[in-house]
Motif scaffolding. Sequence first.
Motif, short mmCIF file in Angstrom:
data_model
loop_
_atom_site.label_atom_id
_atom_site.label_comp_id
_atom_site.label_asym_id
_atom_site.label_seq_id
_atom_site.Cartn_x
_atom_site.Cartn_y
_atom_site.Cartn_z
N SER A 123 0.58 -1.28 -0.10
CA SER A 123 0.03 0.04 0.15
C SER A 123 0.83 1.25 -0.08
N ALA A 124 1.77 1.18 0.68
CA ALA A 124 2.87 2.33 0.97
C ALA A 124 3.34 2.72 -0.48
N SER A 125 3.45 1.98 -1.54
CA SER A 125 4.05 2.37 -2.62
C SER A 125 3.09 3.00 -3.61
N LEU A 126 1.88 3.18 -3.09
CA LEU A 126 0.71 3.33 -4.02
C LEU A 126 0.15 4.77 -3.77
N GLY A 127 -0.51 5.48 -4.63
CA GLY A 127 -1.46 6.70 -4.19
C GLY A 127 -2.84 6.20 -4.84
#
Length: 134
Positions: A123-127
């Motif tokens: 999740s942390a790699s996505l917007g």
Amino acid sequence: MKKQLPDNDDAWKEKLNPEQFYITRQKGTEAAFSGKFYNHKEKGIYNCICCGQVLFSSSNKYDSGSGWPSYWQPIESHVLNVNQDKSHGMIRNEVVCSECNAHLGHVFEDGPLPTGLRYCINSASLGFESKDIS
Ligand code: FE
């Protein structure tokens, strides 16, 4: 036109929070069921947190039960590159953003049809951008 992107860790650290930096630039992994998108069901598009390239659509997202957001295909094949990853005593296929080389996660061959693939993404790699798509 090629976007101006950071080209060293210090510059990335100014753009990303510590978790985003660890995952995308240092090939980290967030804990299962901890990220903001694993159970996210809104319609829209997911982009790279580092460079903004559009990567995935909610229409290709599914609940894999793994604790990470999972997709059975990227929005277009050219937005991802896949590298062999032999870390942690396993042979896996690492998925990175084709624009900025951000580590996103891994792809496994236990996904649903029609591709049979599971793009298991941090999740942390996505917007996310809300969008009314079918
Ligand atoms: Fe990127």
